[in-house]
Design an enzyme around this catalytic site. Sequence first.
Site, PDB file in Angstrom:
ATOM      1  N   ASP A 150      35.774  35.571  45.565  1.00 17.81           N
ATOM      2  CA  ASP A 150      35.142  35.853  46.238  1.00 17.81           C
ATOM      3  C   ASP A 150      33.042  35.670  45.841  1.00 17.81           C
ATOM      4  O   ASP A 150      32.674  36.042  46.733  1.00 17.81           O
ATOM      5  CB  ASP A 150      34.661  37.766  46.300  1.00 17.81           C
ATOM      6  N   SER A 151      33.463  35.046  44.496  1.00 20.89           N
ATOM      7  CA  SER A 151      32.067  34.468  44.142  1.00 20.89           C
ATOM      8  C   SER A 151      31.622  33.217  44.692  1.00 20.89           C
ATOM      9  O   SER A 151      30.812  33.049  44.534  1.00 20.89           O
ATOM     10  CB  SER A 151      32.514  34.049  42.561  1.00 20.89           C
ATOM     11  N   ASP A 204      40.665  35.401  46.687  1.00 22.83           N
ATOM     12  CA  ASP A 204      39.890  37.077  45.548  1.00 22.83           C
ATOM     13  C   ASP A 204      39.840  37.780  47.179  1.00 22.83           C
ATOM     14  O   ASP A 204      39.538  36.826  48.074  1.00 22.83           O
ATOM     15  CB  ASP A 204      39.119  37.140  45.254  1.00 22.83           C
ATOM     16  N   LYS A 241      44.361  38.348  44.169  1.00 22.51           N
ATOM     17  CA  LYS A 241      43.444  39.352  42.317  1.00 22.51           C
ATOM     18  C   LYS A 241      42.861  39.850  43.641  1.00 22.51           C
ATOM     19  O   LYS A 241      41.773  40.201  44.912  1.00 22.51           O
ATOM     20  CB  LYS A 241      42.423  38.333  42.291  1.00 22.51           C
ATOM     21  N   GLU A 299      39.357  43.796  42.528  1.00 24.01           N
ATOM     22  CA  GLU A 299      39.569  44.588  40.979  1.00 24.01           C
ATOM     23  C   GLU A 299      39.232  45.939  40.473  1.00 24.01           C
ATOM     24  O   GLU A 299      39.934  46.547  41.792  1.00 24.01           O
ATOM     25  CB  GLU A 299      37.576  44.541  41.247  1.00 24.01           C
ATOM     26  N   GLU A 352      36.817  40.608  32.399  1.00 22.97           N
ATOM     27  CA  GLU A 352      35.204  40.443  32.907  1.00 22.97           C
ATOM     28  C   GLU A 352      34.204  40.894  31.973  1.00 22.97           C
ATOM     29  O   GLU A 352      33.932  41.538  31.799  1.00 22.97           O
ATOM     30  CB  GLU A 352      35.165  40.176  33.887  1.00 22.97           C
TER      31      GLU A 352
HETATM   32  O1  KIV Z   1      35.172  35.897  42.033  1.00 24.13           O
HETATM   33  C1  KIV Z   1      35.371  34.971  40.812  1.00 24.13           C
HETATM   34  O2  KIV Z   1      34.843  34.382  40.608  1.00 24.13           O
HETATM   35  C2  KIV Z   1      36.198  35.986  39.614  1.00 24.13           C
HETATM   36  C3  KIV Z   1      35.774  35.114  38.686  1.00 24.13           C
HETATM   37  C4  KIV Z   1      34.839  35.195  37.537  1.00 24.13           C
HETATM   38  C5  KIV Z   1      37.605  35.716  37.901  1.00 24.13           C
HETATM   39  O3  KIV Z   1      36.590  37.023  40.064  1.00 24.13           O
HETATM   40 NA    NA Z   2      36.006  38.169  41.715  1.00 24.25          NA
END
Ligand code: KIV
Ligand code: NA
Length: 265
Positions: free
Chosen positions: A45-46, A84, A114, A116, A182
């Site tokens: 989600d980055s 994510d 994934k 959080e 993280e």
């Molecule tokens: O969204 C992302 O890039 C992440 C990683 C940094 C683990 O969650």
């Molecule tokens: Na993320």
Amino acid sequence: VKRVRVHHLQELKDRGEPWPMLTAYDMYTAELFDEAGIPVLLVGDSAANNVFGYETSLPVTVDELIPLVRAVAGAVSRALVVADLPFGSYQVSVEQAVATAVRFMKEGRAHAVKLEGGQAFAPHVRAITSAGIPVMGHVGFTPQSEHNLGGYRVQGRGETGDSVVADAVAVQEAGAFAVVMEMVPAEVAKRVTHELRVPTVGIGAGPDCDAQVLVWQDMAGLRRAKPPRFVKRYANVADTLLTAAKAFADDVRGKEFPAPEHAFH
Ligand code: KIV
Ligand code: NA
């Protein structure tokens, strides 16, 4: 070519062999990282920060991320592609979490998802896993909660180290195949890595995790801002692209491009 499966990542941990993970958000980078032998690609989600230009990861939507996941999943022949789940797409209920994970698998063609969160999200991890979808956890600093955590801060210093351990154990027990940690102290990450059966994936979590992940634009130096302390830069892609764009502009202005070999007659 044999596809990477979650049991291969477990075997790497069991053999004590660290493995790398990178983010990817499009076809060409996914192809290159797959060819480089990166076994796991995360469509993070980055993308909010690194593709769409938002200030935080919070605004990015499922509808924005699914096409990126489909591009990455379609480009790899070997890597395991993890999608994510963005902010707001799983926190409302366990049912919402399963429905969103299904969309990423069906429409995005991801191989895993994934999310959080620690103990509070164990039910979500369990429900998604029960639906047949592998889940990667993410504990310690969780960017989707930055407003609650008081900004980008190391989590698990001092007495709060125990809660990072408890969070990681909870998502493992709920069925996660791996857990991202993280920005946690290296000592805490080491403890979690020893206590967990499944692999830990560190980012700003020291050298003792089973795997390491970086955002590719940080790793390759495409993002020009000073990266966080936990990043190592392996290239300067920003300078390479800037130089190329300037050379093209100069060529056009100087009537050097197109040359005869670039024209049809
Ligand atoms: O969204 C992302 O890039 C992440 C990683 C940094 C683990 O969650
Ligand atoms: Na993320």
